[in-house]
Write a protein that holds these residues in place. Structure first.
Motif, mmCIF file in Angstrom:
data_model
loop_
_atom_site.group_PDB
_atom_site.id
_atom_site.type_symbol
_atom_site.label_atom_id
_atom_site.label_comp_id
_atom_site.label_asym_id
_atom_site.label_seq_id
_atom_site.Cartn_x
_atom_site.Cartn_y
_atom_site.Cartn_z
ATOM 1 N N ILE A 1 17.169 81.737 52.547
ATOM 2 C CA ILE A 1 17.928 81.450 51.313
ATOM 3 C C ILE A 1 18.842 80.660 51.450
ATOM 4 C CG2 ILE A 1 18.951 82.564 49.319
ATOM 5 C CD1 ILE A 1 15.878 83.402 49.736
ATOM 6 N N ARG A 2 19.084 79.481 50.693
ATOM 7 C CA ARG A 2 19.946 78.361 50.701
ATOM 8 C C ARG A 2 20.538 78.106 49.461
ATOM 9 N NH1 ARG A 2 19.786 80.257 54.767
ATOM 10 N NH2 ARG A 2 19.330 79.039 56.905
ATOM 11 N N ALA A 3 21.653 77.471 49.306
ATOM 12 C CA ALA A 3 22.321 77.385 47.988
ATOM 13 C C ALA A 3 21.813 76.245 47.044
ATOM 14 C CB ALA A 3 23.949 76.828 48.379
ATOM 15 N N ASN A 4 21.534 75.214 47.804
ATOM 16 C CA ASN A 4 20.799 74.112 47.271
ATOM 17 C C ASN A 4 21.377 73.534 45.912
ATOM 18 O OD1 ASN A 4 18.919 72.057 46.641
ATOM 19 N ND2 ASN A 4 17.639 73.311 45.702
ATOM 20 N N PRO A 5 22.840 73.588 45.745
ATOM 21 C CA PRO A 5 23.636 73.054 44.725
ATOM 22 C C PRO A 5 23.260 71.348 44.340
ATOM 23 C CG PRO A 5 25.048 72.870 46.714
ATOM 24 C CD PRO A 5 23.674 73.367 47.057
ATOM 25 N N ARG A 6 23.772 71.450 42.928
ATOM 26 C CA ARG A 6 23.617 70.191 42.506
ATOM 27 C C ARG A 6 25.027 69.533 42.387
ATOM 28 N NH1 ARG A 6 24.138 67.125 37.439
ATOM 29 N NH2 ARG A 6 22.519 65.470 37.378
ATOM 30 N N GLY A 7 25.578 68.783 43.288
ATOM 31 C CA GLY A 7 27.048 68.513 43.463
ATOM 32 C C GLY A 7 27.486 68.785 44.839
ATOM 33 N N ARG A 8 28.701 69.395 44.745
ATOM 34 C CA ARG A 8 29.442 69.594 46.327
ATOM 35 C C ARG A 8 28.239 70.684 47.123
ATOM 36 N NH1 ARG A 8 34.293 72.259 47.555
ATOM 37 N NH2 ARG A 8 35.759 70.647 48.537
ATOM 38 N N HIS A 9 28.311 69.980 48.383
ATOM 39 C CA HIS A 9 27.545 70.937 49.176
ATOM 40 C C HIS A 9 28.126 70.821 50.591
ATOM 41 C CE1 HIS A 9 23.344 71.661 51.415
ATOM 42 N NE2 HIS A 9 23.789 72.944 51.108
ATOM 43 N N HIS A 10 28.270 72.040 51.182
ATOM 44 C CA HIS A 10 28.557 72.250 52.535
ATOM 45 C C HIS A 10 27.572 72.029 53.464
ATOM 46 C CE1 HIS A 10 32.153 73.645 50.415
ATOM 47 N NE2 HIS A 10 32.964 73.624 51.335
ATOM 48 N N GLU A 11 27.683 71.205 54.328
ATOM 49 C CA GLU A 11 26.318 71.126 55.259
ATOM 50 C C GLU A 11 26.800 70.656 56.718
ATOM 51 O OE1 GLU A 11 25.382 66.722 53.499
ATOM 52 O OE2 GLU A 11 24.528 68.587 52.700
ATOM 53 N N ARG A 12 25.971 70.879 57.630
ATOM 54 C CA ARG A 12 26.175 70.574 59.115
ATOM 55 C C ARG A 12 25.674 69.246 59.292
ATOM 56 N NH1 ARG A 12 23.514 74.291 62.855
ATOM 57 N NH2 ARG A 12 25.157 74.238 64.306
ATOM 58 N N TRP A 13 26.506 68.375 60.102
ATOM 59 C CA TRP A 13 25.707 67.214 60.725
ATOM 60 C C TRP A 13 25.988 67.078 62.123
ATOM 61 C CZ3 TRP A 13 23.520 62.883 57.800
ATOM 62 C CH2 TRP A 13 23.497 63.223 56.571
ATOM 63 N N ARG A 14 25.196 66.523 62.733
ATOM 64 C CA ARG A 14 25.536 66.179 64.271
ATOM 65 C C ARG A 14 25.678 64.753 64.492
ATOM 66 N NH1 ARG A 14 21.585 66.105 69.087
ATOM 67 N NH2 ARG A 14 23.287 66.227 70.758
ATOM 68 N N HIS A 15 26.500 64.391 65.220
ATOM 69 C CA HIS A 15 26.753 63.118 65.416
ATOM 70 C C HIS A 15 25.907 62.706 67.064
ATOM 71 C CE1 HIS A 15 29.748 59.175 66.658
ATOM 72 N NE2 HIS A 15 28.433 58.776 66.064
ATOM 73 N N SER A 16 24.504 62.608 66.710
ATOM 74 C CA SER A 16 23.503 62.897 67.838
ATOM 75 C C SER A 16 23.517 61.617 68.560
ATOM 76 C CB SER A 16 22.033 63.194 67.317
ATOM 77 O OG SER A 16 21.925 62.532 66.261
ATOM 78 N N HIS A 17 23.545 60.384 68.100
ATOM 79 C CA HIS A 17 23.816 59.174 68.807
ATOM 80 C C HIS A 17 25.301 58.740 68.938
ATOM 81 C CE1 HIS A 17 19.387 59.071 68.707
ATOM 82 N NE2 HIS A 17 19.307 59.157 67.504
ATOM 83 N N GLY A 18 25.989 59.568 69.379
ATOM 84 C CA GLY A 18 27.363 59.446 69.526
ATOM 85 C C GLY A 18 28.090 60.225 70.436
ATOM 86 N N CYS A 19 28.921 60.912 69.926
ATOM 87 C CA CYS A 19 29.533 61.947 70.664
ATOM 88 C C CYS A 19 28.830 63.166 71.031
ATOM 89 C CB CYS A 19 30.917 62.511 70.343
ATOM 90 S SG CYS A 19 30.874 63.456 68.497
ATOM 91 N N GLY A 20 27.582 63.467 70.195
ATOM 92 C CA GLY A 20 26.892 64.497 70.404
ATOM 93 C C GLY A 20 27.101 65.785 69.611
ATOM 94 N N ARG A 21 28.213 65.918 68.715
ATOM 95 C CA ARG A 21 28.753 67.084 68.331
ATOM 96 C C ARG A 21 28.289 67.352 66.873
ATOM 97 N NH1 ARG A 21 31.379 70.679 71.651
ATOM 98 N NH2 ARG A 21 30.469 69.271 73.612
ATOM 99 N N PHE A 22 28.204 68.708 66.835
ATOM 100 C CA PHE A 22 27.845 69.198 65.361
ATOM 101 C C PHE A 22 29.319 69.311 64.639
ATOM 102 C CE2 PHE A 22 24.011 70.841 67.285
ATOM 103 C CZ PHE A 22 23.103 70.657 66.248
ATOM 104 N N PHE A 23 29.198 69.086 63.369
ATOM 105 C CA PHE A 23 30.452 69.363 62.556
ATOM 106 C C PHE A 23 30.210 69.586 61.333
ATOM 107 C CE2 PHE A 23 30.289 65.306 60.355
ATOM 108 C CZ PHE A 23 29.530 64.540 61.258
ATOM 109 N N ASN A 24 31.198 70.085 60.517
ATOM 110 C CA ASN A 24 30.657 70.343 59.034
ATOM 111 C C ASN A 24 31.198 69.028 58.129
ATOM 112 O OD1 ASN A 24 29.610 72.480 59.859
ATOM 113 N ND2 ASN A 24 31.582 73.781 59.729
#
Ligand SMILES: [Zn+2]
Lengths: 90, 168
Positions: A46-69
């Motif tokens: 179950i996910r929020a799937n909002p129309r508009g502001r969404h908090h999400e995880r990203w990863r700088h995979s081809h960079g420092c390798g870190r997950f961030f929000n």
């Protein structure tokens, strides 16, 4: 190309260095053995799937390798802010 | 014994030379992936200062991430063991090869496939990034001299991509 600010590199970097990793701030079950089917369903699917502001995880995979929000607007695709993993929800 | 073995390289050992550009295979070198939560542990071990700003490079050590460094040294260098310390040192010497991109057109040719803003990528910086779909580590050694570290199996493609861009 969209530029995304990596909070670890502290720099705007090109979008293709990054990978999307789903909704942010979903806590893992502390005691999985006690989870009911409904609780597992909520945690896994179950996910929020909002129309508009969404908090999400990203990863700088081809960079420092870190997950961030990140806070991204799902309508405009604009990034409002990014912050390190573990920091409170913005 | 090992000095009687011959190396095989994935790309031509003859440099590509075009107008304002040369692309060549760098000499083989030692590469180590260094990981540590505390850079001080590495500094104690190696006896050198370790850069802590991501993207910075000092004395052959590039800071790739908050707990990750790439150390490149000439062949034959011996690295101390990290046994007993909270660090990880992995020999990745043969995982990648290095292409030297040199000349006034270097940045332009790299930007044919790499989306980084190289005007803001100062001399002395090093970072993991991407070229088309291939991951590379890009190091800027001088205004018009770059090192492109690319995994060995991607190297022939990388060579073709760079020399094709250089022909245009
Ligand atoms: Zn980063």
């Amino acid at each position: 190309m969209i530029l995304i600010h990596c909070p670890y590199c502290d720099e705007q970097r090109p979008e293709i260095e990054f990978a999307y990793a789903g909704q942010a701030h979903i806590a893992r079950p502390v005691d999985p053995d006690t989870y009911s089917d409904e609780e597992w369903e909520r945690f896994l699917f179950i996910r929020a799937n909002p129309r508009g502001r969404h908090h999400e995880r990203w990863r700088h995979s081809h960079g420092c390798g870190r997950f961030f929000n990140a806070v991204r607007d799902t309508v405009t695709d604009k990034f409002e802010t990014t912050y390190k993993a573990g920091e409170p929800r913005k | 014994m090992s000095d009687t073995l011959t190396r095989t390289e994935p790309v031509s050992s003859a440099p590509f030379v075009g107008e304002g550009i040369s692309i060549s295979l760098a000499v083989p070198m030692m590469r180590y992936s260094l990981r540590a939560r505390q850079p001080q542990a590495l500094e104690t071990l190696l006896g050198v200062k370790v850069p802590t700003k991501i993207g910075a490079m000092e004395e052959g050590i590039a800071c790739l991430g908050p707990d990750e460094w790439l150390l490149r040294e000439p062949i034959g260098s011996k690295l101390v063991s990290g046994a007993g310390l909270p660090v990880s040192i992995v020999d990745i010497s043969e995982r990648a090869i290095c292409l030297v991109v040199e000349g006034p057109r270097s940045a332009e040719i790299l930007n044919a496939g790499c989306p980084l803003d190289l005007d803001r990528f100062a001399v002395g910086r090093a970072t993991r990034t991407i070229f088309e779909t291939v991951e590379i580590v890009l190091l800027r050694l001088a205004e018009d001299r770059f090192h492109v570290e690319v995994w060995r199996s991607f190297a022939p493609w990388m060579w073709t991509a760079l020399t094709t861009a250089a022909r245009h």
